[in-house]
Scaffold this motif. Structure first.
Motif, PDB file in Angstrom:
ATOM      1  N   ALA A 157       0.859  -1.183   0.000  1.00 24.31           N
ATOM      2  CA  ALA A 157       0.000   0.000   0.000  1.00 24.31           C
ATOM      3  C   ALA A 157       0.891   1.228   0.000  1.00 24.31           C
ATOM      4  CB  ALA A 157      -0.919   0.013   1.222  1.00 24.31           C
ATOM      5  N   TYR A 158       0.427   2.312  -0.622  1.00 22.70           N
ATOM      6  CA  TYR A 158       1.256   3.520  -0.726  1.00 22.70           C
ATOM      7  C   TYR A 158       1.256   4.324   0.562  1.00 22.70           C
ATOM      8  CZ  TYR A 158       3.220   7.872  -2.400  1.00 22.70           C
ATOM      9  OH  TYR A 158       4.001   8.981  -2.542  1.00 22.70           O
ATOM     10  N   GLY A 159       0.081   4.588   1.117  1.00 21.96           N
ATOM     11  CA  GLY A 159       0.019   5.278   2.403  1.00 21.96           C
ATOM     12  C   GLY A 159      -0.286   6.743   2.330  1.00 21.96           C
ATOM     13  N   ASP A 160       0.726   7.586   2.386  1.00 25.60           N
ATOM     14  CA  ASP A 160       0.540   9.032   2.533  1.00 25.60           C
ATOM     15  C   ASP A 160       0.311   9.684   1.171  1.00 25.60           C
ATOM     16  OD1 ASP A 160       0.418  11.575   3.523  1.00 25.60           O
ATOM     17  OD2 ASP A 160       2.574  11.782   3.822  1.00 25.60           O
ATOM     18  N   LEU A 161      -0.878   9.496   0.614  1.00 18.90           N
ATOM     19  CA  LEU A 161      -1.198   9.997  -0.718  1.00 18.90           C
ATOM     20  C   LEU A 161      -1.863  11.366  -0.616  1.00 18.90           C
ATOM     21  CD1 LEU A 161      -0.973   8.843  -3.642  1.00 18.90           C
ATOM     22  CD2 LEU A 161      -3.373   8.198  -3.439  1.00 18.90           C
ATOM     23  N   SER A 162      -1.339  12.335  -1.371  1.00 17.06           N
ATOM     24  CA  SER A 162      -1.906  13.684  -1.389  1.00 17.06           C
ATOM     25  C   SER A 162      -1.457  14.378  -2.665  1.00 17.06           C
ATOM     26  CB  SER A 162      -1.437  14.482  -0.167  1.00 17.06           C
ATOM     27  OG  SER A 162      -0.079  14.852  -0.315  1.00 17.06           O
ATOM     28  N   PRO A 163      -2.084  15.494  -3.049  1.00 17.66           N
ATOM     29  CA  PRO A 163      -1.668  16.206  -4.269  1.00 17.66           C
ATOM     30  C   PRO A 163      -0.226  16.678  -4.219  1.00 17.66           C
ATOM     31  CG  PRO A 163      -3.834  16.956  -3.570  1.00 17.66           C
ATOM     32  CD  PRO A 163      -3.302  16.090  -2.462  1.00 17.66           C
ATOM     33  N   GLY A 164       0.336  16.841  -3.023  1.00 15.07           N
ATOM     34  CA  GLY A 164       1.705  17.308  -2.900  1.00 15.07           C
ATOM     35  C   GLY A 164       2.748  16.271  -3.259  1.00 15.07           C
ATOM     36  N   ASN A 165       2.411  14.978  -3.198  1.00 12.48           N
ATOM     37  CA  ASN A 165       3.392  13.961  -3.558  1.00 12.48           C
ATOM     38  C   ASN A 165       3.025  13.212  -4.831  1.00 12.48           C
ATOM     39  OD1 ASN A 165       1.447  12.126  -2.589  1.00 12.48           O
ATOM     40  ND2 ASN A 165       2.368  12.109  -0.541  1.00 12.48           N
ATOM     41  N   ILE A 166       2.130  13.815  -5.611  1.00 13.41           N
ATOM     42  CA  ILE A 166       1.821  13.318  -6.957  1.00 13.41           C
ATOM     43  C   ILE A 166       2.339  14.362  -7.943  1.00 13.41           C
ATOM     44  CG2 ILE A 166       0.018  12.631  -8.581  1.00 13.41           C
ATOM     45  CD1 ILE A 166      -1.750  12.050  -6.115  1.00 13.41           C
ATOM     46  N   PHE A 167       3.282  13.979  -8.791  1.00 10.28           N
ATOM     47  CA  PHE A 167       3.849  14.916  -9.764  1.00 10.28           C
ATOM     48  C   PHE A 167       3.347  14.581 -11.165  1.00 10.28           C
ATOM     49  CE2 PHE A 167       6.168  16.322  -6.280  1.00 10.28           C
ATOM     50  CZ  PHE A 167       6.941  17.435  -6.613  1.00 10.28           C
ATOM     51  N   VAL A 168       2.934  15.618 -11.896  1.00  7.28           N
ATOM     52  CA  VAL A 168       2.280  15.425 -13.185  1.00  7.28           C
ATOM     53  C   VAL A 168       2.901  16.343 -14.234  1.00  7.28           C
ATOM     54  CG1 VAL A 168       0.122  14.795 -12.048  1.00  7.28           C
ATOM     55  CG2 VAL A 168       0.501  17.182 -12.734  1.00  7.28           C
ATOM     56  N   SER A 169       2.622  16.062 -15.494  1.00  3.23           N
ATOM     57  CA  SER A 169       3.150  16.872 -16.593  1.00  3.23           C
ATOM     58  C   SER A 169       2.691  18.317 -16.468  1.00  3.23           C
ATOM     59  CB  SER A 169       2.678  16.311 -17.930  1.00  3.23           C
ATOM     60  OG  SER A 169       3.108  14.988 -18.122  1.00  3.23           O
TER      61      SER A 169
END
Length: 476
Positions: A157-169
């Motif tokens: 499981a990934y755990g600490d998921l938030s917009p701050g640790n998702i990087f996008v184009s």
């Protein structure tokens, strides 16, 4: 020419803004990118190289436990996943790790901020459109769910998921998705385990201290991020929470307050956010109801990551693009009027093609004797619409959980000359006119000319056999 040694010497001159890895390489922390429960992610003097530094001093017991866990993560089988894994470990003055990220990526937070800022500044939905609109958002969510589904398939499981640790184009045209902060990855578990989360994105049971991270807590976090990204609204922060008592938000995040679109309780409705019919298909609305309605109390009711991915794929398959010229260029869900809800432009009927999925399931003689001579055609709920881009028809229809893993059968391209149908290598399909009943088996590229497009129904069989198979119906 500037060497790494030169950069190390330059970085070292900046004192306490410099950290070192096990090999002695110095990293100058040039700016903060994101911050989570365990530490801070910073840019460095090296292009596309990031460093995460622990929040607590190196001699803190919490830091030692985190560092030990991070070394365990560095040995996990994360190959072929879009996760920025630790490349080397930072050992002084604080503990942390180094990771690499491809160029041209920004935190998902920036898309949210751009859209919300435009609305706040009186530019309406322009920020939503300029940051990629529905098309880019749905593609990003597909990519995110694909990575997490594969991670769950490996028992993690990934755990600490938030917009701050998702990087996008950064660019509007591309939809790359990478996850950072992989130090919170854990074995799937329902009890105990890590309870790290970013405020606003942790599942209620984590907030209440009742569960560690697992696939169901990841599902909750994905739901929150997706709803925010599409509706520009946190699913639990309605008017009751935003305008009420100071402890209302805490109660909501712990699962004690209905979500903004609860079917049975409207006490936390929101006067902000985008219209759900504008940004969500009915299937997506049902998935969000499962996640935040029944799933707020019963974690087992939440969609799996495969179901989330299928829902976003099905939604993306129903997008039309507002044409060039006097159109706004945005993407929107198909409607019979072909009217763009962002600019009210009516789209040219010839620029798009709507297809409906069927299963051909002929009865055996024994079944006919028992059930009668019933129609072999079974209509499903899967549909797709496409314009000038090439689309693939696969062994499973778009919107099914098996779509992403199924093999291509036939590709379709629509242009000014007509509709081009091309079977995949080694595959045969059959094109049947429902008006003339003529059937043509195709093992190579064929074009239906634009000149004969007069509204007749065709059935494209994804097999040339008489047994059960998939088919797509369309008008030409």
């Amino acid at each position: 020419m500037t060497t790494n040694k030169d950069k190390n010497n330059k970085a070292a001159r900046h004192g306490n803004r410099v950290v070192h890895d096990r090999q002695g390489t110095a990293y100058e922390l040039t700016g903060k990118l994101a911050e989570g429960g365990q530490g801070v992610v910073c840019q460095t003097q090296f292009k596309n190289v990031l460093v995460k530094i622990g929040r607590h001093p190196a001699n803190d017991p919490r830091t030692k436990a985190w560092f030990d866990h991070m070394q365990w993560v560095s040995r996990l089988p994360l190959e072929e996943l879009r996760i920025a894994r630790p490349q080397t470990l930072i050992v002084r003055p604080r503990l942390g790790y180094v990771m690499e990220l491809m160029d041209g990526l920004v935190p998902l937070t920036s898309l949210l901020e751009e859209s919300i800022a435009a609305m706040r500044d009186g530019r309406g939905l322009q920020g939503f459109i300029d940051s990629g609109g529905l098309a880019k958002r749905l593609r990003l969510l597909q990519g995110l769910c694909s990575t997490l589904a594969k991670l769950h398939g490996r028992g993690l499981a990934y755990g600490d998921l938030s917009p701050g640790n998702i990087f996008v184009s950064r660019s509007r045209e591309h939809a790359e998705v990478w996850l950072i902060d992989c130090d919170n990855i854990s074995l799937l578990s329902r009890e105990g385990g890590q309870k790290i989360h970013t405020p606003g994105y942790g599942a209620p049971e984590i907030m209440r201290g009742e569960s560690g991270i697992n696939s169901l807590t990841d599902s909750w976090s994905v739901g929150v991020i997706a709803f925010e990204l599409l509706a520009l609204l946190h699913p639990l922060k309605g008017d009751f929470v935003n305008d009420g008592e100071s402890d209302g938000e805490t109660a909501a995040l712990m699962g004690g307050v209905p979500w903004v679109d609860d079917l049975d309780d409207d006490s936390n409705r929101s006067s902000t956010g985008l219209s759900r019919d504008l940004v969500l298909t009915k299937e997506l609305q049902e998935l969000f109801q499962r996640c935040f309605g029944t799933g707020r109390i019963d974690a087992g009711a939440r969609p799996t990551l495969a179901e989330w991915r299928a829902g976003f794929e099905a939604a993306a398959a129903m997008l039309m693009t507002c044409g060039d010229g006097d159109g706004c260029g945005s993407s929107f869900y198909y409607n019979r009027a072909r009217k763009c809800p962002f600019c009210d432009r009516i789209q040219d009927e010839s620029a798009h093609l709507l297809m409906s999925h069927y299963v051909y399931a002929p009865l055996s003689e024994l079944e006919k004797a028992e059930f009668g001579d019933q129609s072999p055609w079974i209509a499903t709920n899967q549909r797709m619409v496409f314009g000038r881009e090439t689309v693939e028809l696969r062994g499973s229809p778009v919107g099914s959980v098996m779509y992403a893993e199924s093999v291509p059968v036939c590709s379709l391209t629509l242009d000014g000359a007509g509709l081009h149908l091309e079977p995949a290598p080694g595959r045969r399909v059959a094109l049947q006119s429902q008006r003339t009943r003529e059937t043509h088996v195709l093992d190579r590229k064929k074009r239906l000319n634009a000149a004969i497009r007069r509204g007749d129904y065709y059935m494209l069989h994804l097999s040339d056999s008489e047994g059960m198979h998939d088919a797509w119906r369309f008008k030409w």
